[in-house]
Design a protein around this motif. Structure first.
Motif, PDB file in Angstrom:
ATOM      1  N   THR A   1      20.767  43.122  74.633  1.00  0.00           N
ATOM      2  CA  THR A   1      21.299  44.114  73.700  1.00  0.00           C
ATOM      3  C   THR A   1      20.532  45.424  73.778  1.00  0.00           C
ATOM      4  N   GLN A   2      19.206  45.339  73.941  1.00  0.00           N
ATOM      5  CA  GLN A   2      18.404  46.557  74.017  1.00  0.00           C
ATOM      6  C   GLN A   2      18.788  47.401  75.228  1.00  0.00           C
ATOM      7  N   ALA A   3      19.010  46.755  76.361  1.00  0.00           N
ATOM      8  CA  ALA A   3      19.420  47.498  77.560  1.00  0.00           C
ATOM      9  C   ALA A   3      20.792  48.134  77.365  1.00  0.00           C
ATOM     10  N   ALA A   4      21.703  47.422  76.699  1.00  0.00           N
ATOM     11  CA  ALA A   4      23.034  47.979  76.451  1.00  0.00           C
ATOM     12  C   ALA A   4      22.964  49.197  75.539  1.00  0.00           C
ATOM     13  N   ILE A   5      22.052  49.181  74.573  1.00  0.00           N
ATOM     14  CA  ILE A   5      21.888  50.335  73.682  1.00  0.00           C
ATOM     15  C   ILE A   5      21.388  51.545  74.474  1.00  0.00           C
ATOM     16  N   ILE A   6      20.441  51.326  75.374  1.00  0.00           N
ATOM     17  CA  ILE A   6      19.951  52.416  76.221  1.00  0.00           C
ATOM     18  C   ILE A   6      21.082  52.984  77.079  1.00  0.00           C
ATOM     19  N   MET A   7      21.884  52.097  77.657  1.00  0.00           N
ATOM     20  CA  MET A   7      23.009  52.534  78.481  1.00  0.00           C
ATOM     21  C   MET A   7      24.020  53.326  77.660  1.00  0.00           C
ATOM     22  N   LEU A   8      24.266  52.882  76.426  1.00  0.00           N
ATOM     23  CA  LEU A   8      25.215  53.585  75.559  1.00  0.00           C
ATOM     24  C   LEU A   8      24.720  54.994  75.236  1.00  0.00           C
ATOM     25  N   ILE A   9      23.426  55.134  74.953  1.00  0.00           N
ATOM     26  CA  ILE A   9      22.864  56.453  74.640  1.00  0.00           C
ATOM     27  C   ILE A   9      22.999  57.386  75.847  1.00  0.00           C
ATOM     28  N   ILE A  10      22.659  56.878  77.034  1.00  0.00           N
ATOM     29  CA  ILE A  10      22.762  57.694  78.252  1.00  0.00           C
ATOM     30  C   ILE A  10      24.205  58.108  78.500  1.00  0.00           C
ATOM     31  N   TYR A  11      25.132  57.157  78.352  1.00  0.00           N
ATOM     32  CA  TYR A  11      26.539  57.467  78.591  1.00  0.00           C
ATOM     33  C   TYR A  11      27.067  58.505  77.610  1.00  0.00           C
ATOM     34  N   LEU A  12      26.692  58.381  76.340  1.00  0.00           N
ATOM     35  CA  LEU A  12      27.157  59.343  75.341  1.00  0.00           C
ATOM     36  C   LEU A  12      26.648  60.745  75.650  1.00  0.00           C
ATOM     37  N   LEU A  13      25.408  60.864  76.091  1.00  0.00           N
ATOM     38  CA  LEU A  13      24.852  62.176  76.432  1.00  0.00           C
ATOM     39  C   LEU A  13      25.606  62.817  77.598  1.00  0.00           C
ATOM     40  N   ILE A  14      25.784  62.064  78.673  1.00  0.00           N
ATOM     41  CA  ILE A  14      26.439  62.626  79.855  1.00  0.00           C
ATOM     42  C   ILE A  14      27.909  62.919  79.576  1.00  0.00           C
ATOM     43  N   ASN A  15      28.598  61.981  78.918  1.00  0.00           N
ATOM     44  CA  ASN A  15      30.026  62.153  78.667  1.00  0.00           C
ATOM     45  C   ASN A  15      30.283  63.341  77.748  1.00  0.00           C
ATOM     46  N   THR A  16      29.440  63.517  76.727  1.00  0.00           N
ATOM     47  CA  THR A  16      29.595  64.659  75.825  1.00  0.00           C
ATOM     48  C   THR A  16      29.403  65.975  76.566  1.00  0.00           C
ATOM     49  N   ALA A  17      28.405  66.018  77.435  1.00  0.00           N
ATOM     50  CA  ALA A  17      28.161  67.242  78.214  1.00  0.00           C
ATOM     51  C   ALA A  17      29.333  67.560  79.129  1.00  0.00           C
ATOM     52  N   VAL A  18      29.922  66.551  79.772  1.00  0.00           N
ATOM     53  CA  VAL A  18      31.057  66.781  80.676  1.00  0.00           C
ATOM     54  C   VAL A  18      32.253  67.310  79.902  1.00  0.00           C
ATOM     55  N   PHE A  19      32.577  66.689  78.757  1.00  0.00           N
ATOM     56  CA  PHE A  19      33.721  67.130  77.965  1.00  0.00           C
ATOM     57  C   PHE A  19      33.527  68.557  77.459  1.00  0.00           C
ATOM     58  N   LEU A  20      32.341  68.872  76.958  1.00  0.00           N
ATOM     59  CA  LEU A  20      32.093  70.212  76.439  1.00  0.00           C
ATOM     60  C   LEU A  20      32.175  71.264  77.535  1.00  0.00           C
ATOM     61  N   LEU A  21      31.681  70.931  78.715  1.00  0.00           N
ATOM     62  CA  LEU A  21      31.696  71.897  79.813  1.00  0.00           C
ATOM     63  C   LEU A  21      33.112  72.135  80.328  1.00  0.00           C
ATOM     64  N   LEU A  22      33.895  71.064  80.455  1.00  0.00           N
ATOM     65  CA  LEU A  22      35.282  71.231  80.893  1.00  0.00           C
ATOM     66  C   LEU A  22      36.115  71.967  79.858  1.00  0.00           C
ATOM     67  N   ASP A  23      35.819  71.728  78.578  1.00  0.00           N
ATOM     68  CA  ASP A  23      36.532  72.439  77.526  1.00  0.00           C
ATOM     69  C   ASP A  23      36.150  73.913  77.506  1.00  0.00           C
ATOM     70  N   LEU A  24      34.888  74.205  77.747  1.00  0.00           N
ATOM     71  CA  LEU A  24      34.419  75.585  77.740  1.00  0.00           C
ATOM     72  C   LEU A  24      35.067  76.410  78.844  1.00  0.00           C
TER      73      LEU A  24
ATOM     74  N   LEU B   1      21.579  54.248  84.028  1.00  0.00           N
ATOM     75  CA  LEU B   1      22.616  53.406  83.427  1.00  0.00           C
ATOM     76  C   LEU B   1      22.926  52.222  84.334  1.00  0.00           C
ATOM     77  N   LYS B   2      23.199  52.487  85.609  1.00  0.00           N
ATOM     78  CA  LYS B   2      23.500  51.407  86.554  1.00  0.00           C
ATOM     79  C   LYS B   2      22.261  50.570  86.850  1.00  0.00           C
ATOM     80  N   PHE B   3      21.117  51.223  86.988  1.00  0.00           N
ATOM     81  CA  PHE B   3      19.893  50.498  87.316  1.00  0.00           C
ATOM     82  C   PHE B   3      19.512  49.527  86.200  1.00  0.00           C
ATOM     83  N   THR B   4      19.643  49.979  84.952  1.00  0.00           N
ATOM     84  CA  THR B   4      19.312  49.116  83.820  1.00  0.00           C
ATOM     85  C   THR B   4      20.195  47.886  83.796  1.00  0.00           C
ATOM     86  N   SER B   5      21.489  48.086  84.002  1.00  0.00           N
ATOM     87  CA  SER B   5      22.419  46.962  83.978  1.00  0.00           C
ATOM     88  C   SER B   5      22.120  45.969  85.096  1.00  0.00           C
TER      89      SER B   5
END
Length: 352
Positions: free
Chosen positions: A198-221, A262-266
């Motif tokens: 579960t701890q590794a999945a939480i780390i992966m979720l945090i990383i994914y949210l950061l990258i995905n948010t940045a991609v969406f904001l940049l494409l929207d901008l 993200l991939k390495f942790t999994s």
């Protein structure tokens, strides 16, 4: 819709997620999910275009179906055991209903069919909420039931999601649909890892949210809705070439970018638990996703794309000093974190 009403609805969405995360009662969890969904629906259809309303109705129907399945499963547990607690051992029917409901909510295959179409019909800002924040509450519930007897069902759905997410994005030209299939694949990675750590999945979720948010904001901008629009990125903003390329490659998991963690942790935790053969399937599915990630990076990098530029672009023609808006600062900051945040993620492994 006025700004105050939009802010109130968005805070209600956050409140619903916090209720789900902090509760151990199935009925309260269902109430939190419904509060979050009902508050989000007016935000999704704020543009009042036919395509926007269609996507909102589809999203509402799927969420209503998943909420009904979850409530029915919880009621069966309460009927048989007399308890609504999430910590109470559940029967097979309850866990089957809840697992299918959560698969619908986060878009795990084969319950993923609604997600690309809904995300394509929404603007980038609303799509960001669907693809990031609304995944937190269902994933927390999956973390809570990861040690149940129905974990093999989630493992199968996760492996199918990784393959479908990579395969489905190959023939897409709309950036929102590509990000939708990317989200399906990443949800598969996070879910299958949660069944072992579960701890590794939480780390992966945090990383994914950061990258995905940045991609969406940049494409929207930059208003980059299709792969054809990526060719003009050099004229819109030169620094965006580097940011988009690095973010997309980071989302694909190339070292030494942040998404590689993200991939390495999994893979580290899965191989440590003798999940070797199926890990090979996950890597092959990730290679499919990497193909369209590289295609996006290639289109962005076409700084000498054949075209006739009649006038100078805005960033070249402007001689006055202008202040950057808040969304530009946020997109730039999150982009930097999403690309070069490996030193920030390493301390998380010490906690584990």
């Amino acid at each position: 819709m006025s700004r105050n009403i939009s802010l109130l609805l968005f805070l209600t969405v956050i409140l619903g997620t916090l209720i789900v995360v902090s509760s151990q009662n199935w009925f309260v969890i269902w109430v939190g999910l419904e509060i979050s969904t009902l508050a989000l629906v007016p935000l999704l259809c704020s543009n009042f275009s036919p395509r926007n309303i269609e996507a909102t109705i589809k999203y509402f129907l799927i969420q209503a179906l998943s909420a009904a399945l979850l409530l029915n499963g919880a009621m069966i547990q309460a009927w048989l055991t007399g308890s609504w607690s999430i910590l109470e051992p559940s029967n097979n029917v309850t866990m089957l209903c809840i697992s299918i409901a959560l698969a619908f909510k986060i878009g795990l295959a084969p319950c993923h069919f609604w997600f690309p179409d809904v995300l394509q019909g929404l603007p980038f800002t609303q799509g960001l909420i669907i693809a990031s924040w609304q995944k937190i509450a269902p994933l927390v519930l999956i973390f809570s039931i990861s040690n149940t007897t129905f974990s093999y069902l989630l493992i199968s759905a996760s492996l199918i999601s990784i393959v479908v997410g990579g395969w489905g994005g190959l023939n897409q030209t709309q950036t929102r649909k590509i990000l939708a299939f990317s989200s399906i694949a990443n949800m598969g990675w996070i879910t299958v890892t949660a069944l072992y750590s579960t701890q590794a999945a939480i780390i992966m979720l945090i990383i994914y949210l950061l990258i995905n948010t940045a991609v969406f904001l940049l494409l929207d901008l930059l208003t980059l809705s299709t792969l054809g629009h990526l060719n003009n990125t050099a004229q819109l903003s030169p620094i965006s070439i580097i940011l988009i390329t690095m973010l997309i490659l980071s989302l694909g998991g190339l070292p030494p970018l942040t998404g590689f963690m993200l991939k390495f942790t999994s893979l580290y935790f899965l191989i440590s638990n003798n999940f070797i053969m199926l890990s090979a399937i996950m890597v092959l599915g990730s290679l499919l996703s990497l193909f369209f990630y590289i295609r996006i990076s290639f289109n962005v990098s076409l700084v000498l794309f054949p075209q006739h530029i009649v006038s100078l672009t805005a960033w070249r023609n402007s001689m006055s000093t202008t202040y950057l808006p808040a969304n530009t600062w946020m997109a730039s900051s999150l982009s930097t974190i999403g690309i070069l945040a490996i030193p920030l993620t390493l301390p998380l492994y010490i906690i584990i």
